[in-house]
Design a protein around this motif. Structure first.
Motif, PDB file in Angstrom:
ATOM      1  N   GLN A  79      56.364  62.882  41.144  1.00  0.00           N
ATOM      2  CA  GLN A  79      55.945  62.727  42.597  1.00  0.00           C
ATOM      3  C   GLN A  79      56.792  62.628  43.520  1.00  0.00           C
ATOM      4  O   GLN A  79      57.748  61.907  43.393  1.00  0.00           O
ATOM      5  N   GLU A 132      53.230  59.697  52.253  1.00  0.00           N
ATOM      6  CA  GLU A 132      52.209  60.922  51.783  1.00  0.00           C
ATOM      7  C   GLU A 132      52.998  61.433  50.753  1.00  0.00           C
ATOM      8  O   GLU A 132      53.958  62.034  50.847  1.00  0.00           O
ATOM      9  N   GLU A 133      51.916  62.033  49.860  1.00  0.00           N
ATOM     10  CA  GLU A 133      52.316  62.527  48.675  1.00  0.00           C
ATOM     11  C   GLU A 133      52.641  64.143  48.948  1.00  0.00           C
ATOM     12  O   GLU A 133      51.816  64.939  48.911  1.00  0.00           O
ATOM     13  N   THR A 159      59.636  73.535  44.353  1.00  0.00           N
ATOM     14  CA  THR A 159      58.480  72.791  44.005  1.00  0.00           C
ATOM     15  C   THR A 159      58.723  72.156  42.564  1.00  0.00           C
ATOM     16  O   THR A 159      59.148  72.870  41.689  1.00  0.00           O
ATOM     17  N   THR A 165      53.941  66.251  46.636  1.00  0.00           N
ATOM     18  CA  THR A 165      53.683  66.839  45.562  1.00  0.00           C
ATOM     19  C   THR A 165      52.220  67.045  45.269  1.00  0.00           C
ATOM     20  O   THR A 165      51.572  67.661  44.478  1.00  0.00           O
ATOM     21  N   HIS A 166      51.458  66.725  46.360  1.00  0.00           N
ATOM     22  CA  HIS A 166      49.699  66.704  46.116  1.00  0.00           C
ATOM     23  C   HIS A 166      49.510  68.123  46.376  1.00  0.00           C
ATOM     24  O   HIS A 166      49.909  68.738  47.180  1.00  0.00           O
ATOM     25  N   PRO A 167      48.597  68.590  45.624  1.00  0.00           N
ATOM     26  CA  PRO A 167      48.006  69.926  45.909  1.00  0.00           C
ATOM     27  C   PRO A 167      47.411  70.434  47.441  1.00  0.00           C
ATOM     28  O   PRO A 167      47.629  71.516  47.893  1.00  0.00           O
ATOM     29  N   ASP A 168      46.847  69.273  47.957  1.00  0.00           N
ATOM     30  CA  ASP A 168      46.274  69.632  49.112  1.00  0.00           C
ATOM     31  C   ASP A 168      47.406  69.337  50.360  1.00  0.00           C
ATOM     32  O   ASP A 168      46.579  69.258  51.464  1.00  0.00           O
ATOM     33  N   VAL A 169      48.474  68.939  50.141  1.00  0.00           N
ATOM     34  CA  VAL A 169      49.397  68.340  51.133  1.00  0.00           C
ATOM     35  C   VAL A 169      49.593  69.522  52.186  1.00  0.00           C
ATOM     36  O   VAL A 169      49.766  70.831  51.834  1.00  0.00           O
ATOM     37  N   PHE A 228      56.982  61.043  47.541  1.00  0.00           N
ATOM     38  CA  PHE A 228      56.223  60.602  48.629  1.00  0.00           C
ATOM     39  C   PHE A 228      57.273  60.677  49.881  1.00  0.00           C
ATOM     40  O   PHE A 228      58.295  60.067  49.781  1.00  0.00           O
TER      41      PHE A 228
END
Ligand SMILES: Nc1ncnc2c1ncn2[C@@H]1O[C@H](COP(=O)(O)OP(=O)(O)OP(=O)(O)O)[C@@H](O)[C@H]1O
Ligand SMILES: [Mg+2]
Length: 263
Positions: A60, A66-67, A55, A69-73, A62
């Motif tokens: 970031q 698509e990210e 982590t 590193t986005h919390p909702d991935v 992608f």
């Protein structure tokens, strides 16, 4: 077009140890990027941040827009796009080659047995091992085991392949077969990020070579520039050591030429 991989301001620290200190890297579809650099410079950590085995602590990543590193991935879905091949092949010793190549297909992609085996055989053929489907890993050479590991990754239909020193654990005479398979994959248009010390391969196959040192990208360009005519002193020193190991000792005696601490 959306790049295959876009890395922006990537940082990774383990406690106080800063391993990646702001990495920016874009990989277009179909490109092969070779990453070179001294031990401890953060090459493996960088790859592991691209499939979220690590982590990142900042920045970031992608993949196909698509990210990650986005919390909702959806981490599992994102990882499925990315195949990884390690220095150690990590095959299951108690499973036949065919089962090594089908197990993730069946468990993760829920493919029925027949379909998974058909795809496994196709990919074993691709790496030149169709006749080894019923062998156990211990009955294969290191180079053959690594090609099974490549077939296993390809059977998951990744859009991107990461290779972390895939030939470093092999006897010299076995390196060529693995590089031939990788070269073929590149020619077929696979997007690849390859950490390697094989400068011949990097020169021939890479669209770009990235030289890392101390957690940053020092140099990034076409192989004929980065390997053929490096601009930075650190790149020149590294290449001297890799291309002509007899110089390594001289360089080691010169403190300034040592890789970054923490290596
Ligand atoms: N899980 C971890 N915990 C603490 N430190 C780590 C961890 N993983 C890596 N490091 C440290 O991070 C630094 C970079 O390691 P990394 O494995 O990315 O280097 P590398 O460039 O791949 O080196 P090599 O060429 O030897 O494989 C090293 O100092 C290493 O000790
Ligand atoms: Mg490494």
């Amino acid at each position: 077009m959306t790049p295959m991989v876009e890395i922006r301001g990537l940082h990774k620290a383990y406690g106080d140890l800063k391993v990646l200190k702001g990495i920016d890297l874009t990989v277009e579809r179909g490109q092969v990027i070779c990453i070179i650099g001294p031990s401890g410079s953060g090459k493996s950590t960088l790859l592991r941040c691209v499939n979220l085995l690590e982590t990142p602590t900042g920045g970031q990543v992608f993949v196909e827009g698509e990210e990650l590193t986005h919390p909702d991935v959806d981490i599992d879905a994102a990882r499925r796009k990315v195949g990884m091949v390690f220095q150690q092949f990590n095959l299951f010793p108690h499973l036949k080659v065919l089962d090594n190549v089908t197990i993730a297909q069946r468990r993760v992609l829920k493919r029925p047995k027949g379909e998974a085996e058909r795809i496994a055989r196709e990919n074993l053929a691709k790496v030149g091992l169709e006749d080894k489907a019923d062998s156990y890993p211990a009955q294969l050479s290191g180079g053959q085991q690594q090609r099974v590991a490549i077939a296993r990754a390809l059977a998951m239909n990744p859009d991107l392949m990461l290779f972390d020193e895939p030939t470093s654990a092999l006897d010299p005479e076995l390196v060529g077969d693995v590089l031939t398979v990788m070269r073929k994959l590149a020619q077929e248009g696979m997007t690849m990020l390859v950490v390697t010390h094989e400068m011949g391969f990097a020169r021939d196959v890479a669209d770009r070579v990235v030289f890392m040192d101390g957690g940053v990208i020092v140099e990034d360009g076409p192989p004929e520039q980065v390997i053929g005519a490096p601009r930075h002193e650190r790149t020149k020193t590294f290449l001297r050591r890799v291309l002509d190991p007899t110089h390594a000792q001289e360089d080691d005696l010169d403190g300034a030429a040592l890789p970054a601490e923490g290596a």
